[in-house]
Design an enzyme around this catalytic site. Structure first.
Site, short mmCIF file in Angstrom:
data_model
loop_
_atom_site.label_atom_id
_atom_site.label_comp_id
_atom_site.label_asym_id
_atom_site.label_seq_id
_atom_site.Cartn_x
_atom_site.Cartn_y
_atom_site.Cartn_z
N GLU A 155 36.58 44.89 47.78
CA GLU A 155 36.74 44.35 49.14
C GLU A 155 36.13 45.28 50.19
O GLU A 155 36.71 46.34 50.49
CB GLU A 155 38.23 44.15 49.45
CG GLU A 155 38.47 43.62 50.87
CD GLU A 155 39.92 43.28 51.15
OE1 GLU A 155 40.81 43.77 50.43
OE2 GLU A 155 40.14 42.51 52.10
N GLU A 249 45.91 36.18 53.53
CA GLU A 249 46.34 37.56 53.73
C GLU A 249 46.50 37.74 55.24
O GLU A 249 45.59 38.21 55.93
CB GLU A 249 45.33 38.55 53.15
CG GLU A 249 45.86 39.98 53.17
CD GLU A 249 44.79 41.01 52.87
OE1 GLU A 249 44.98 41.81 51.94
OE2 GLU A 249 43.74 41.01 53.56
MN MN Z 1 41.83 41.63 52.76
#
Ligand code: MN
Length: 272
Positions: A155, A249
């Site tokens: 990420e 998220e």
């Molecule tokens: Mn994230």
């Protein structure tokens, strides 16, 4: 197959206040996610031993919800380990921590995400040295994940959370230097909103390399609760044939149930 929906459940006490929709109660999170029509949950646990594989298998069967991914950030949040620390022992701790979470997630068919555990360059570790550490770790852990039958999800973060790789062009150039072909990219719309000139163009730059999406608004509130323009984002994801998860998220704003509801409404509007 089109994009699938997922919602986060955090089991990490030290992460309270962070951007996770449901907290501390897997059964309740699964039940609510199922009620709202989600396809999966994403689980953030303090360590591999705290990922209750058997309980998750039972909940997955009971609610017909898959595990989309498992987070590794507990190693940073709790232990302050990351992959670019100057001493080899700390880097090994970080790698071992991530390896054990890859193994636990793999039992559920879920890939592990490397976000905050990537670390940053600072002090005696320069940028190129840090990128070498990251490259070596992703090669090693990517092949470990491959043997376990899952991808490894990397990420890219925004500049306030890591100074390593913040933009799609830089990430893709780095990805081409890896030996493993098992590292996929997590496109987190919040990070991309800070760093990219165009989120949709950056998604096209990543293309088939995207393995997971964090579906969230410009202010880390649930999708639809900020100023993100989802039309072009949805069009880009469709164009590249993205068929994995868009996972909420987001802050539990104004509360967990409302955040989960807002996200699935936005998901159904743009991505379903
Ligand atoms: Mn994230």
């Amino acid at each position: 197959m089109s994009t699938q929906s997922a919602v986060t459940i955090s089991l990490v006490k030290e992460a309270e206040g962070g951007p996770f929709v449901f907290w501390h109660d897997l059964a309740a999170g699964y039940a609510k996610a199922a009620e709202l029509g989600y396809d999966a949950v994403e689980v953030f646990a303090p360590n591999a031993e705290a990922i209750p594989v058997d309980e998750l298998k039972a909940l997955t069967a009971e609610h017909n919800l898959k595990v989309a991914a498992v987070g590794t950030g507990g190693g940073w949040v709790i232990h302050k380990w990351h992959l670019c620390q100057p001493d080899a022992a700390s880097r090994d701790n970080a790698k071992g921590f991530i390896r054990s979470i890859i193994d636990a997630g793999a039992q559920l068919g879920a890939p592990a995400i490397i976000g905050s555990m990537q670390g940053r360059f600072e002090g005696e570790v320069g940028r190129e040295q840090a990128l070498d550490y990251l490259r070596s770790a992703l090669n090693e852990l990517g092949e470990h994940a491959k043997a376990a039958g899952v991808p490894l999800i990397y990420e890219p973060l925004n500049r306030y959370e890591s100074n390593l790789l913040n933009r799609a062009e830089d990430v893709m150039a780095f990805l081409e230097t890896l030996d493993t072909d098992n590292v996929k990219i997590l496109a987190d719309l919040f990070h991309m909103n800070i760093e990219e000139a165009s989120i949709a163009d950056a998604l096209r730059t990543y293309g088939r390399h995207i393995g997971h999406v964090h579906f969230v608004d410009s202010n880390r509130r649930p999708a639809g609760c900020g100023h993100m323009d989802y039309g072009p984002i949805a069009a880009a994801l469709k164009e590249i044939g993205y068929d994995r998860y868009a996972s909420a998220e987001a802050f539990p704003w104004p509360d967990s149930d409302a955040a989960a509801k807002a996200t699935i409404v936005a998901f159904n509007q743009y991505l379903a």
